[in-house]
Structures are given as structure tokens and as C-alpha cells.
Design an enzyme around this catalytic site. Structure first.
Site, PDB file in Angstrom:
ATOM      1  N   LYS A 137       3.080   6.297  -7.330  1.00  0.00           N
ATOM      2  CA  LYS A 137       3.454   4.890  -7.174  1.00  0.00           C
ATOM      3  C   LYS A 137       2.317   3.970  -7.629  1.00  0.00           C
ATOM      4  O   LYS A 137       2.564   2.898  -8.184  1.00  0.00           O
ATOM      5  CB  LYS A 137       3.817   4.598  -5.717  1.00  0.00           C
ATOM      6  CG  LYS A 137       5.115   5.247  -5.263  1.00  0.00           C
ATOM      7  CD  LYS A 137       6.324   4.745  -6.045  1.00  0.00           C
ATOM      8  CE  LYS A 137       7.625   5.258  -5.449  1.00  0.00           C
ATOM      9  NZ  LYS A 137       8.798   4.850  -6.255  1.00  0.00           N
ATOM     10  N   TYR A 160       2.447  10.955   2.378  1.00  0.00           N
ATOM     11  CA  TYR A 160       2.980  10.493   1.097  1.00  0.00           C
ATOM     12  C   TYR A 160       2.266  11.146  -0.087  1.00  0.00           C
ATOM     13  O   TYR A 160       2.842  11.322  -1.149  1.00  0.00           O
ATOM     14  CB  TYR A 160       2.887   8.967   1.029  1.00  0.00           C
ATOM     15  CG  TYR A 160       3.945   8.324   0.162  1.00  0.00           C
ATOM     16  CD1 TYR A 160       5.275   8.695   0.254  1.00  0.00           C
ATOM     17  CD2 TYR A 160       3.608   7.318  -0.744  1.00  0.00           C
ATOM     18  CE1 TYR A 160       6.258   8.091  -0.519  1.00  0.00           C
ATOM     19  CE2 TYR A 160       4.573   6.705  -1.520  1.00  0.00           C
ATOM     20  CZ  TYR A 160       5.894   7.095  -1.407  1.00  0.00           C
ATOM     21  OH  TYR A 160       6.863   6.491  -2.190  1.00  0.00           O
TER      22      TYR A 160
END
Length: 255
Positions: A161, A154
Site C-alpha cells: 500500500k 498487515y
């Protein structure tokens, strides 16, 4: 008109296909009494085609959240369809390929800056662009993927995020005096277009299948969509700066 969102006017971003969380949000919102306006970027004709699959075809406005002119003109374009907004859904995220799939140490700043602009800063930008249309009781809701941990593959999207989650708290603080809430839904992994762009995404799929206490469907966007609708409804009038996990309980289980 009846339903959880009866009479509400919503702006929903991020509809790309009918498998996106944003599409499920728009569909359920209409079924629960809301008027929906969509935004699209790039292949606008594709978004317009998807919009016709909703219970009621929804208007589509072009919006690039990294384009200052688009943001400045958003309120006027929305007014062509509704006279105000009660809720805004931020379902936008993008990172160049160098920022995903294990390239954390090598991704150049230019690519990281793009990821942060589109995936993090745009939350504030979208909220401010829509603010002239909103009244006390309104809500901004975004979508995140639990940023309290470092996830394999990720990489910089995880950092983006984390920034999004912090930005939501600051937005909650600054917009609270105007009676506007800011909350996020942390959904588990779903097989969306965005997920398919992440190399090694199957690692998430395997982990959730094994450990989520309630189980987890990789193809059911409705639980996350329902949480978004609830946070925009009148049933959470005093909740802001919150992150609601919709992940089958995975986040609560230790390694």
C-alpha cells in the site's frame, strides 16, 4: 439523466460480493447517472451474479491485472460496451498468506513479489491499459489503507500500500499533462472478503471503535464509495496526487 456523474463512463474493478467497496461504488455511480462496466477475475460467474444486483445489470469483463494479454485487450473489450472512459476505479489487492498475520520477517520474495505486482504495480498497469479510452478530465481512483504507519498483522500488504500511494503520486505527475487525475481513498477497516483473509483483523476493528472521533462502522462501505465518486466527478478538477482519508478521523489522532 441527472446526478453527480451524469453521462460519465466508469470502469470498476474488484467487485467480489455486494459487501465490497467496489460494489458500493458501482451502485452509487449508477444512481448518480453513470454507465458502469465491471471487471472480474477467477470466479467470473460470481461477479456476473453480483452485477445483476446493481440498479442496472452491468457488463463484466474478465481481467487479471497480472496478465499482460488481458491488459493489452482491455480497451477493445471495454469498447464493446461504452465508447470511452471518464473514470477508472482500482479496487484490487492480494497477498499470499505468508505475507500477512505476523510473517513479515519470514515471507519469501516470491510471495512478496506477488503482493507487490497485484496490489501496487497493477495500479499503473490498469491506468495504462485504460488510457487509450480516456480524455482530459478523466480520473483514476484507487483504494488504500493508511501506509504512513506499520500496522499489526498487515505486514507486506502495508508495504504494498505504501508503494501504491507513491505510484499514485507518480501517475499524477506523468498523466497530468494529459489532463488525467490520480487520487486514492484511504478507507478505515471494513468487513470485506479481503479483510477476512487477514489473520488478527479484529485488532483494527477494536482500535477504530475506540479512537475514531466520528465513530466508525465496519459494515458501511458507502462513505468510502462516495469519496471515490467525488474524486471522479467534475467537482475536483484540480486535485491529483492526493489521498483522501475516509476513516472517521482516526488518522488524525495521536496514540
Amino acid at each position: 439523466m441527472s446526478g453527480l456523474l451524469a453521462g460519465k463512463r466508469l470502469l470498476v474493478t474488484g467487485v467480489i460480493t455486494d459487501a465490497s467497496i467496489a460494489f458500493s461504488v458501482a451502485k452509487l455511480a449508477q444512481e448518480n447517472g453513470a454507465q458502469v462496466v465491471l471487471t472480474g477475475y477467477g470466479r467470473l460467474s460470481l461477479v456476473e451474479r453480483i452485477a445483476r444486483r446493481l440498479p442496472e445489470p452491468a457488463p463484466v469483463i474478465e481481467l487479471d491485472v497480472a496478465n499482460a494479454e488481458h491488459l493489452a485487450g482491455l480497451a477493445d473489450k471495454v469498447r464493446e460496451h461504452v465508447d470511452g472512459l471518464d473514470g477508472v476505479v482500482h479496487s484490487i489487492g492480494f497477498a499470499p498468506q505468508s505475507c500477512l498475520g505476523g510473517g513479515f520477517l519470514d515471507a519469501p520474495w516470491e510471495d512478496v513479489a506477488t503482493a507487490l505486482h497485484v496490489s501496487t504495480y497493477s495500479y499503473k498497469s490498469l491506468a495504462m491499459a485504460a488510457l487509450p479510452l480516456m480524455q482530459p478530465g478523466g480520473a483514476v481512483v484507487g483504494l488504500t489503507f493508511d501506509a504512513t504507519k506499520a500496522w499489526p498483522v498487515y505486514d507486506w500488504m502495508g508495504v504494498a500500500k505504501a508503494g501504491l500511494e507513491s505510484a499514485s503520486r507518480y501517475l499524477a505527475m506523468h498523466l497530468g499533462k494529459q489532463g488525467i487525475r490520480s487520487n486514492l481513498v484511504a478507507a478505515g477497516p471494513l468487513r470485506t472478503i479481503a479483510a477476512k483473509s487477514i489473520p488478527g483483523f479484529e485488532q483494527f476493528e477494536d482500535a477504530w471503535a475506540e479512537r475514531a472521533p466520528l465513530g466508525w462502522s465496519l459494515t458501511d462501505q458507502e462513505p468510502a464509495a462516495r469519496a471515490c465518486l467525488a474524486l471522479m466527478s467534475d467537482w475536483f478538477p484540480a486535485t491529483t496526487g492526493e489521498i483522501v482519508h475516509v476513516d472517521g478521523g482516526y488518522h488524525a489522532i495521536g496514540a
